[in-house]
Design a protein around this motif. Structure first.
Motif, short mmCIF file in Angstrom:
data_model
loop_
_atom_site.label_atom_id
_atom_site.label_comp_id
_atom_site.label_asym_id
_atom_site.label_seq_id
_atom_site.Cartn_x
_atom_site.Cartn_y
_atom_site.Cartn_z
N ASN A 1 7.73 15.90 3.15
CA ASN A 1 6.78 15.75 2.04
C ASN A 1 7.43 15.13 0.81
O ASN A 1 6.80 14.32 0.11
N ALA A 2 8.68 15.48 0.53
CA ALA A 2 9.38 14.87 -0.61
C ALA A 2 9.61 13.38 -0.37
O ALA A 2 9.44 12.57 -1.28
N ALA A 3 9.97 13.02 0.86
CA ALA A 3 10.16 11.61 1.19
C ALA A 3 8.84 10.85 1.08
O ALA A 3 8.79 9.72 0.59
N ARG A 4 7.75 11.48 1.52
CA ARG A 4 6.43 10.85 1.41
C ARG A 4 6.07 10.62 -0.06
O ARG A 4 5.59 9.55 -0.43
N SER A 5 6.32 11.61 -0.90
CA SER A 5 6.04 11.46 -2.33
C SER A 5 6.86 10.32 -2.93
O SER A 5 6.36 9.53 -3.73
N ASN A 6 8.13 10.26 -2.54
CA ASN A 6 9.01 9.20 -3.02
C ASN A 6 8.49 7.84 -2.58
O ASN A 6 8.43 6.89 -3.37
N LEU A 7 8.08 7.74 -1.33
CA LEU A 7 7.53 6.49 -0.80
C LEU A 7 6.25 6.09 -1.54
O LEU A 7 6.10 4.95 -1.96
N GLU A 8 5.36 7.05 -1.73
CA GLU A 8 4.09 6.76 -2.41
C GLU A 8 4.31 6.33 -3.86
O GLU A 8 3.53 5.54 -4.39
N ALA A 9 5.37 6.81 -4.48
CA ALA A 9 5.68 6.40 -5.86
C ALA A 9 6.19 4.97 -5.91
O ALA A 9 6.01 4.26 -6.90
N LYS A 10 6.85 4.52 -4.85
CA LYS A 10 7.44 3.18 -4.83
C LYS A 10 6.46 2.10 -4.38
O LYS A 10 6.58 0.95 -4.79
N LEU A 11 5.53 2.43 -3.52
CA LEU A 11 4.63 1.42 -2.96
C LEU A 11 3.87 0.60 -4.01
O LEU A 11 3.75 -0.62 -3.86
N PRO A 12 3.34 1.22 -5.06
CA PRO A 12 2.57 0.42 -6.02
C PRO A 12 3.40 -0.64 -6.76
O PRO A 12 2.83 -1.57 -7.32
N ILE A 13 4.71 -0.52 -6.74
CA ILE A 13 5.57 -1.46 -7.44
C ILE A 13 5.76 -2.74 -6.62
O ILE A 13 6.05 -3.79 -7.16
N LEU A 14 5.57 -2.64 -5.30
CA LEU A 14 5.76 -3.81 -4.44
C LEU A 14 4.59 -4.79 -4.61
O LEU A 14 3.44 -4.38 -4.75
N THR A 15 4.91 -6.08 -4.57
CA THR A 15 3.87 -7.09 -4.72
C THR A 15 3.42 -7.69 -3.39
O THR A 15 2.39 -8.35 -3.33
N ASP A 16 4.17 -7.46 -2.33
CA ASP A 16 3.83 -7.99 -1.00
C ASP A 16 2.79 -7.07 -0.37
O ASP A 16 3.11 -6.03 0.21
N VAL A 17 1.52 -7.47 -0.46
CA VAL A 17 0.41 -6.63 0.00
C VAL A 17 0.51 -6.33 1.49
O VAL A 17 0.26 -5.20 1.92
N ALA A 18 0.90 -7.31 2.28
CA ALA A 18 1.01 -7.10 3.72
C ALA A 18 2.09 -6.06 4.04
O ALA A 18 1.89 -5.20 4.90
N HIS A 19 3.20 -6.13 3.33
CA HIS A 19 4.27 -5.16 3.55
C HIS A 19 3.83 -3.76 3.11
O HIS A 19 4.08 -2.78 3.82
N VAL A 20 3.17 -3.67 1.98
CA VAL A 20 2.68 -2.37 1.50
C VAL A 20 1.70 -1.78 2.51
O VAL A 20 1.77 -0.59 2.83
N THR A 21 0.81 -2.60 3.03
CA THR A 21 -0.16 -2.14 4.02
C THR A 21 0.55 -1.65 5.28
O THR A 21 0.23 -0.59 5.81
N SER A 22 1.53 -2.41 5.73
CA SER A 22 2.28 -2.04 6.93
C SER A 22 3.02 -0.72 6.73
O SER A 22 2.96 0.17 7.60
N ILE A 23 3.70 -0.57 5.61
CA ILE A 23 4.42 0.67 5.33
C ILE A 23 3.45 1.84 5.22
O ILE A 23 3.70 2.93 5.75
N GLY A 24 2.33 1.63 4.54
CA GLY A 24 1.31 2.68 4.41
C GLY A 24 0.78 3.11 5.76
O GLY A 24 0.59 4.31 6.02
N GLU A 25 0.54 2.16 6.66
CA GLU A 25 0.06 2.48 8.01
C GLU A 25 1.11 3.25 8.79
O GLU A 25 0.79 4.21 9.51
N GLN A 26 2.38 2.83 8.67
CA GLN A 26 3.45 3.54 9.37
C GLN A 26 3.56 4.97 8.88
O GLN A 26 3.72 5.90 9.68
N ALA A 27 3.49 5.16 7.57
CA ALA A 27 3.58 6.50 7.00
C ALA A 27 2.41 7.36 7.44
O ALA A 27 2.57 8.55 7.72
N ALA A 28 1.22 6.77 7.53
CA ALA A 28 0.03 7.53 7.93
C ALA A 28 0.12 8.00 9.38
O ALA A 28 -0.44 9.05 9.72
N ARG A 29 0.84 7.25 10.21
CA ARG A 29 0.98 7.65 11.61
C ARG A 29 1.97 8.81 11.79
O ARG A 29 2.02 9.42 12.86
N LEU A 30 2.76 9.08 10.79
CA LEU A 30 3.76 10.16 10.91
C LEU A 30 3.13 11.51 10.65
O LEU A 30 2.19 11.69 9.99
#
Length: 190
Positions: free
Chosen positions: A161-190
């Motif tokens: 859960n701490a790693a998920r929170s850390n990830l969610e805090a970093k995602l909005p800073i990324l500008t590559d929408v495809a990468h953000v979507t991919s990472i978000g999908e990977q995290a959701a599958r966990l």
């Protein structure tokens, strides 16, 4: 700058002092990885107990689980030593006087942020892997070890859960929408 060191290289108080240092940017993610590694260690201990219940279906299940937990523990410790913060600080300190320098700097920052996003995702994956092994260990552990298993699972869940929170805090800073979507999908599958 304080340096994170593990008990094999230093003492636990030294590690905690490094974790608490405002000069080092490890913070919650490093603590999460260590908590996950501690949870994996507790599960390994329970799997190795001589009074652990045998499994008629698969007598090698505990040995396999313990071996997998060793790898998870080692990989979680490696995530603490990943120097993503250094790369980000270096990128942020690049010159930005001209338009070309700003473009180079922004590109370097995004590259460093992509690497920084990979670490919490990896901590999540490793904790999930250990939690799957916890089921094997829990089914075969003696009642006397139930507190150890329960605490190990709680540490792994907290680390996840701490790693998920850390990830969610970093995602909005990324500008590559495809990468953000991919990472978000990977995290959701966990």
């Amino acid at each position: 700058m304080a340096q994170l060191r593990f008990p094999a290289e230093g003492s636990i108080p030294e590690f905690l002092a490094a974790l608490a240092s405002p000069e080092d940017a490890h913070g919650a993610l490093a603590a999460a990885a260590i908590a996950g590694a501690m949870g994996a260690s507790l599960l390994r201990m329970v799997a190795g107990l001589p009074q652990t219940l045998p499994d008629s279906d698969d007598p090698t299940a505990l040995v396999s689980a313990a071996a997998a937990l060793v790898r998870v523990q080692e990989e979680l410790l490696e995530t603490v030593e990943t120097e993503t913060a250094v790369k980000l600080f270096a990128a942020r300190s690049l010159p930005k006087a001209s338009r070309a320098e700003r473009a180079t700097r922004d590109s370097a920052i995004q590259f460093a942020l992509r690497a920084a996003v990979d670490v919490p995702l990896e901590v999540m994956r490793l904790c999930e892997r250990a939690l799957h092994r916890a089921v094997v260990v829990a089914r075969r552990s003696p009642r006397a070890a139930s507190t150890d298993v329960e605490f190990a699972v709680a540490m792994l869940a907290a680390a996840f859960n701490a790693a998920r929170s850390n990830l969610e805090a970093k995602l909005p800073i990324l500008t590559d929408v495809a990468h953000v979507t991919s990472i978000g999908e990977q995290a959701a599958r966990l």
